[in-house]
Scaffold this motif. Structure first.
Motif, PDB file in Angstrom:
ATOM      1  N   MET A 122       0.868  -1.172   0.000  1.00 36.86           N
ATOM      2  CA  MET A 122       0.000   0.000   0.000  1.00 36.86           C
ATOM      3  C   MET A 122       0.907   1.226   0.000  1.00 36.86           C
ATOM      4  O   MET A 122       1.875   1.268   0.758  1.00 36.86           O
ATOM      5  CB  MET A 122      -0.881  -0.023   1.250  1.00 36.86           C
ATOM      6  N   VAL A 123       0.616   2.193  -0.860  1.00 35.24           N
ATOM      7  CA  VAL A 123       1.445   3.391  -0.938  1.00 35.24           C
ATOM      8  C   VAL A 123       0.587   4.628  -0.727  1.00 35.24           C
ATOM      9  O   VAL A 123      -0.615   4.621  -0.999  1.00 35.24           O
ATOM     10  CB  VAL A 123       2.186   3.489  -2.295  1.00 35.24           C
ATOM     11  N   ASN A 124       1.228   5.694  -0.233  1.00 37.87           N
ATOM     12  CA  ASN A 124       0.509   6.957  -0.093  1.00 37.87           C
ATOM     13  C   ASN A 124       0.779   7.823  -1.323  1.00 37.87           C
ATOM     14  O   ASN A 124       1.432   7.384  -2.273  1.00 37.87           O
ATOM     15  CB  ASN A 124       0.893   7.669   1.215  1.00 37.87           C
ATOM     16  N   ILE A 154       6.535  -4.788  -6.631  1.00 33.51           N
ATOM     17  CA  ILE A 154       7.678  -5.258  -5.839  1.00 33.51           C
ATOM     18  C   ILE A 154       7.731  -6.762  -5.982  1.00 33.51           C
ATOM     19  O   ILE A 154       6.734  -7.457  -5.768  1.00 33.51           O
ATOM     20  CB  ILE A 154       7.527  -4.842  -4.363  1.00 33.51           C
ATOM     21  N   LYS A 155       8.919  -7.270  -6.363  1.00 30.20           N
ATOM     22  CA  LYS A 155       9.108  -8.711  -6.526  1.00 30.20           C
ATOM     23  C   LYS A 155       9.878  -9.262  -5.342  1.00 30.20           C
ATOM     24  O   LYS A 155      10.890  -8.715  -4.939  1.00 30.20           O
ATOM     25  CB  LYS A 155       9.864  -9.019  -7.822  1.00 30.20           C
ATOM     26  N   THR A 197       5.274 -11.385  -7.497  1.00 34.26           N
ATOM     27  CA  THR A 197       5.092  -9.941  -7.540  1.00 34.26           C
ATOM     28  C   THR A 197       3.959  -9.598  -6.590  1.00 34.26           C
ATOM     29  O   THR A 197       2.865 -10.164  -6.694  1.00 34.26           O
ATOM     30  CB  THR A 197       4.752  -9.468  -8.963  1.00 34.26           C
ATOM     31  N   LEU A 198       4.207  -8.676  -5.664  1.00 32.36           N
ATOM     32  CA  LEU A 198       3.207  -8.306  -4.675  1.00 32.36           C
ATOM     33  C   LEU A 198       2.187  -7.352  -5.275  1.00 32.36           C
ATOM     34  O   LEU A 198       2.527  -6.456  -6.046  1.00 32.36           O
ATOM     35  CB  LEU A 198       3.873  -7.660  -3.464  1.00 32.36           C
ATOM     36  N   GLU A 199       0.941  -7.557  -4.892  1.00 32.18           N
ATOM     37  CA  GLU A 199      -0.159  -6.737  -5.383  1.00 32.18           C
ATOM     38  C   GLU A 199      -0.169  -5.387  -4.660  1.00 32.18           C
ATOM     39  O   GLU A 199       0.012  -5.314  -3.450  1.00 32.18           O
ATOM     40  CB  GLU A 199      -1.482  -7.467  -5.127  1.00 32.18           C
ATOM     41  N   VAL A 200      -0.364  -4.302  -5.422  1.00 27.75           N
ATOM     42  CA  VAL A 200      -0.500  -2.964  -4.857  1.00 27.75           C
ATOM     43  C   VAL A 200      -1.995  -2.699  -4.688  1.00 27.75           C
ATOM     44  O   VAL A 200      -2.764  -2.826  -5.639  1.00 27.75           O
ATOM     45  CB  VAL A 200       0.146  -1.895  -5.764  1.00 27.75           C
TER      46      VAL A 200
END
Length: 175
Positions: free
Chosen positions: A34-36, A44-45, A50-53
């Protein structure tokens, strides 16, 4: 938490390797990013995954999201979960059991599902109203009463004697 996606990628890689050394494995399907607004969402691997955003996710039974707290999604989710719990107990609520037993089942099985985590919610009058409307609909279903029967909410509450959801939430906040 990290300031950049590169730093986060390094931290997660270190965590994954340290976990594997002690016989644990990260569940990449449950690991989310999670990003702001200050960080561009980049994939991101970790190893082959690959991680889900995501913008929000459910953690320990409650929706987590960044930015201004809006609990409408969480209230909708809680209402759906409440109805699911209510439907599972349909046999009890539609049976010939005394109303006092049905009320106990409701107060102990359905109401906690709908109010879990409510201590942290910032509720508006509109959200409280939606919770109350849902509760009244469940009470009517318990009694086998339709809106067309024109029975006042106060009369239904006298018959069911369930704990008012707004009072329950207020009590949980004060505790």
């Amino acid at each position: 938490m990290a300031e950049t996606t590169e730093e986060l990628s390094t931290m997660l890689g270190d965590l994954s390797r340290a976990s594997e050394r002690v016989g644990l494995k990260m569940n990449m399907d449950k690991t989310k990013v999670m990003v702001n607004i200050h960080v561009a969402p980049t994939p991101i691997k970790i190893g082959d995954s690959t991680l889900e955003v995501v913008d929000d996710y459910v953690y320990l039974g409650q929706t987590v999201q960044l930015g201004r707290s809006n609990f409408e999604k969480e209230i909708n989710r809680r209402i759906r979960l409440g109805w699911a719990a209510f439907r599972k107990l349909h046999g009890i609520f539609s049976s010939n059991l005394p109303q006092c037993l049905k009320t106990k089942v409701y107060d102990q099985c359905v109401l906690p599902v709908m109010t879990y985590g409510s201590e942290t919610w910032s509720l508006t009058m509109g959200l409280i109203r939606r919770l109350k409307v849902t509760q009244r609909a469940m009470e009517r279903a318990m009694l086998g009463v339709s809106l067309r029967d024109h029975i006042r909410n106060e009369d239904i509450r006298k018959r069911t004697k369930v704990t008012d959801i707004a009072r329950r939430i207020a009590k949980l906040k004060w505790q």
